[in-house]
Design an enzyme around this catalytic site. Structure first.
Site, PDB file in Angstrom:
ATOM      1  N   ASP A 157     -17.066   8.205  -0.117  1.00  0.00           N
ATOM      2  CA  ASP A 157     -15.767   8.058   0.552  1.00  0.00           C
ATOM      3  C   ASP A 157     -15.443   9.410   1.187  1.00  0.00           C
ATOM      4  O   ASP A 157     -16.091  10.423   0.893  1.00  0.00           O
ATOM      5  CB  ASP A 157     -14.711   7.653  -0.491  1.00  0.00           C
ATOM      6  CG  ASP A 157     -13.400   7.201   0.138  1.00  0.00           C
ATOM      7  OD1 ASP A 157     -13.323   7.137   1.390  1.00  0.00           O
ATOM      8  OD2 ASP A 157     -12.448   6.929  -0.605  1.00  0.00           O
ATOM      9  N   ARG A 165     -13.956  -7.586   3.094  1.00  0.00           N
ATOM     10  CA  ARG A 165     -12.580  -7.309   2.654  1.00  0.00           C
ATOM     11  C   ARG A 165     -11.708  -8.525   2.936  1.00  0.00           C
ATOM     12  O   ARG A 165     -10.882  -8.916   2.115  1.00  0.00           O
ATOM     13  CB  ARG A 165     -11.995  -6.099   3.415  1.00  0.00           C
ATOM     14  CG  ARG A 165     -12.674  -4.760   3.198  1.00  0.00           C
ATOM     15  CD  ARG A 165     -12.498  -4.234   1.790  1.00  0.00           C
ATOM     16  NE  ARG A 165     -11.122  -4.293   1.327  1.00  0.00           N
ATOM     17  CZ  ARG A 165     -10.132  -3.472   1.723  1.00  0.00           C
ATOM     18  NH1 ARG A 165     -10.381  -2.487   2.546  1.00  0.00           N
ATOM     19  NH2 ARG A 165      -8.900  -3.600   1.250  1.00  0.00           N
ATOM     20  N   CYS A 213     -16.245   2.721   2.009  1.00  0.00           N
ATOM     21  CA  CYS A 213     -15.059   1.867   2.200  1.00  0.00           C
ATOM     22  C   CYS A 213     -14.489   1.985   3.609  1.00  0.00           C
ATOM     23  O   CYS A 213     -13.756   1.100   4.045  1.00  0.00           O
ATOM     24  CB  CYS A 213     -14.009   2.203   1.154  1.00  0.00           C
ATOM     25  SG  CYS A 213     -13.668   3.965   1.037  1.00  0.00           S
ATOM     26  N   ARG A 263       0.867  -1.196   0.000  1.00  0.00           N
ATOM     27  CA  ARG A 263       0.000   0.000   0.000  1.00  0.00           C
ATOM     28  C   ARG A 263       0.892   1.231   0.000  1.00  0.00           C
ATOM     29  O   ARG A 263       1.815   1.336   0.808  1.00  0.00           O
ATOM     30  CB  ARG A 263      -0.893   0.048   1.245  1.00  0.00           C
ATOM     31  CG  ARG A 263      -1.505   1.442   1.451  1.00  0.00           C
ATOM     32  CD  ARG A 263      -2.514   1.545   2.563  1.00  0.00           C
ATOM     33  NE  ARG A 263      -3.748   0.886   2.187  1.00  0.00           N
ATOM     34  CZ  ARG A 263      -4.909   1.071   2.807  1.00  0.00           C
ATOM     35  NH1 ARG A 263      -4.983   1.906   3.832  1.00  0.00           N
ATOM     36  NH2 ARG A 263      -5.990   0.426   2.421  1.00  0.00           N
ATOM     37  N   GLN A 320     -10.494  -3.486  -2.488  1.00  0.00           N
ATOM     38  CA  GLN A 320     -11.703  -2.844  -1.951  1.00  0.00           C
ATOM     39  C   GLN A 320     -12.895  -3.141  -2.868  1.00  0.00           C
ATOM     40  O   GLN A 320     -13.968  -3.543  -2.411  1.00  0.00           O
ATOM     41  CB  GLN A 320     -11.475  -1.326  -1.851  1.00  0.00           C
ATOM     42  CG  GLN A 320     -12.664  -0.550  -1.339  1.00  0.00           C
ATOM     43  CD  GLN A 320     -12.939  -0.790   0.136  1.00  0.00           C
ATOM     44  OE1 GLN A 320     -12.050  -0.649   0.956  1.00  0.00           O
ATOM     45  NE2 GLN A 320     -14.154  -1.162   0.479  1.00  0.00           N
ATOM     46  N   HIS A 357      -7.850   0.875  -5.914  1.00  0.00           N
ATOM     47  CA  HIS A 357      -7.946   0.095  -4.676  1.00  0.00           C
ATOM     48  C   HIS A 357      -8.691  -1.208  -5.025  1.00  0.00           C
ATOM     49  O   HIS A 357      -9.857  -1.387  -4.664  1.00  0.00           O
ATOM     50  CB  HIS A 357      -8.703   0.918  -3.628  1.00  0.00           C
ATOM     51  CG  HIS A 357      -8.546   0.440  -2.220  1.00  0.00           C
ATOM     52  ND1 HIS A 357      -7.801  -0.675  -1.884  1.00  0.00           N
ATOM     53  CD2 HIS A 357      -9.058   0.910  -1.045  1.00  0.00           C
ATOM     54  CE1 HIS A 357      -7.843  -0.845  -0.569  1.00  0.00           C
ATOM     55  NE2 HIS A 357      -8.597   0.095  -0.039  1.00  0.00           N
TER      56      HIS A 357
HETATM   57  N1   CP Z   1     -11.046   0.797   3.233  1.00  0.00           N
HETATM   58  C1   CP Z   1      -9.749   0.684   3.580  1.00  0.00           C
HETATM   59  O1   CP Z   1      -8.865   0.472   2.737  1.00  0.00           O
HETATM   60  O2   CP Z   1      -9.548   0.768   4.910  1.00  0.00           O
HETATM   61  P1   CP Z   1      -8.126   0.911   5.593  1.00  0.00           P
HETATM   62  O3   CP Z   1      -7.520   2.212   5.122  1.00  0.00           O
HETATM   63  O4   CP Z   1      -8.384   0.888   7.068  1.00  0.00           O
HETATM   64  O5   CP Z   1      -7.281  -0.249   5.147  1.00  0.00           O
END
Ligand code: CP
Length: 333
Positions: free
Chosen positions: A229, A315, A270, A106, A136, A133
């Site tokens: 979001d 997830r 998300c 990430r 997600q 993402h």
């Molecule tokens: N939705 C998501 O990616 O959450 P985090 O940033 O907590 O991983």
């Protein structure tokens, strides 16, 4: 379909059938988890998860998913590796792929995860970049399919900053799965033409549409899912809050906005979400701008139409599916 050894970098890299199969395997893993059924298929494998940004859901989903599959996990936080500072991305990939069976990343630029994948001998999984993402979107579509019992023909409306990485992956996934996608937000924050140009031919082939609009009335009687979001993405400077609030306030997901959609419409996010004042960022914004809820009201977030915690759980099941399919070397699955 052969997933073994493949990277999971963006939704566009996978066919409709492959994405559907990932959802099937994720549902199977959810059943097994609920039934307490052992699924430690990889007792001799280990993975590294590299995070240059913070995370709750993605990190925990990779960790728990890996433990459930019997694997060991090393978590490297933003200060925990030499990558980018004392060691190139390519060399980091070459080292980690000697030690581990899979690498999650990430961070910021998509080119980093692409370079890791290019130089790694083991699968690399994208846990969020500025561009997309993908894990997600996979979890989101599992949630939507669980709720409605099908995907094809539904309409998903992403409301707010439609340029963001989550919206990009949702648009791609919608096009692949035959789901109509509406990107609804201010024109100055509209999703890139490049993304739309890539996705429209796929959508046409699958009998669905992609609409980009700043007109909230586009949701009227159409949307099955309203998705939003946060108004400022991970890594963006806090000074932008004022400008973003002005632009995005008309797109706040309120009960009035939900009522524009179909009566059966559900709410997805998300997460994390600023729907109350129980976070330090939300309190700072409240102090400066007087807002006590941002992209979604507390009323919608906590309503029966909100399925955000089922979505958060999914997830893990979908990430487990991605890890399993790309690591499995045992022939027919
Ligand atoms: N939705 C998501 O990616 O959450 P985090 O940033 O907590 O991983």
């Amino acid at each position: 379909m052969d997933f073994t050894g493949r990277d999971f970098l963006r939704i566009l890299d996978f066919s409709e059938d492959e994405l559907r199969y990932m959802l099937v395997v994720a549902r199977k893993f959810k059943e097994m988890k609920r039934a307490g059924q052992n699924h430690k298929y990889f007792p001799n494998k280990n993975i590294a998860i590299l995070f240059e940004k913070t995370s709750t859901r993605t990190r925990c989903s990779f960790e728990v998913g890996a433990y459930d599959l019997g694997m060991g996990v090393t978590y490297l936080d933003p200060t925990g590796s030499q990558m980018g500072h004392k060691e190139s991305i390519a060399d980091t990939a070459r080292v980690l792929s000697r030690l581990y069976d899979g690498i999650e990343y990430r961070g910021f630029d998509q080119s980093v995860v692409d370079t890791l994948a290019e130089y790694s001998d083991v699968p690399v999984w994208n846990g969020l970049t500025d561009e997309c993402h993908p894990t997600q979107a996979l979890g989101d579509f599992m949630t939507i399919e669980e709720h409605f019992g099908y995907l094809k023909g539904l309409t998903l409306a992403f409301v707010g900053d439609t340029r963001n990485n989550v919206a990009n992956s949702l648009m791609t996934m919608s096009a692949k799965m035959g789901v109509n996608f509406i990107a609804c937000g201010p024109a100055s924050l509209a999703t890139s033409d490049e993304m739309v140009t890539k996705c429209r031919p796929i959508a046409e082939k699958n009998g669905c549409t992609i609409t980009v609009t700043d007109d909230i009335r586009a949701l009227d009687g159409k949307a099955d899912v309203i998705y939003t979001d946060v108004w400022l993405s991970l890594g963006e400077p806090a000074e932008k809050w004022g400008e973003r609030i002005n632009l995005l306030k008309p797109y706040q997901v309120t009960m009035d906005l939900m009522n524009r959609a179909k009566p059966t419409a559900v709410f997805l996010h998300c997460l994390p979400s600023f729907h109350d004042l129980n976070t330090s960022i939300a309190r700072d914004v409240h102090e400066k701008y007087g807002l006590s809820e941002m992209e979604v009201t507390d009323e919608v977030f906590n309503s029966e139409r909100s399925i955000v915690f089922e979505q958060a759980e999914n997830r893990m099941h979908t990430i487990k599916s991605v890890m399993f399919l790309t690591l499995w070397e045992g022939g027919n699955k």
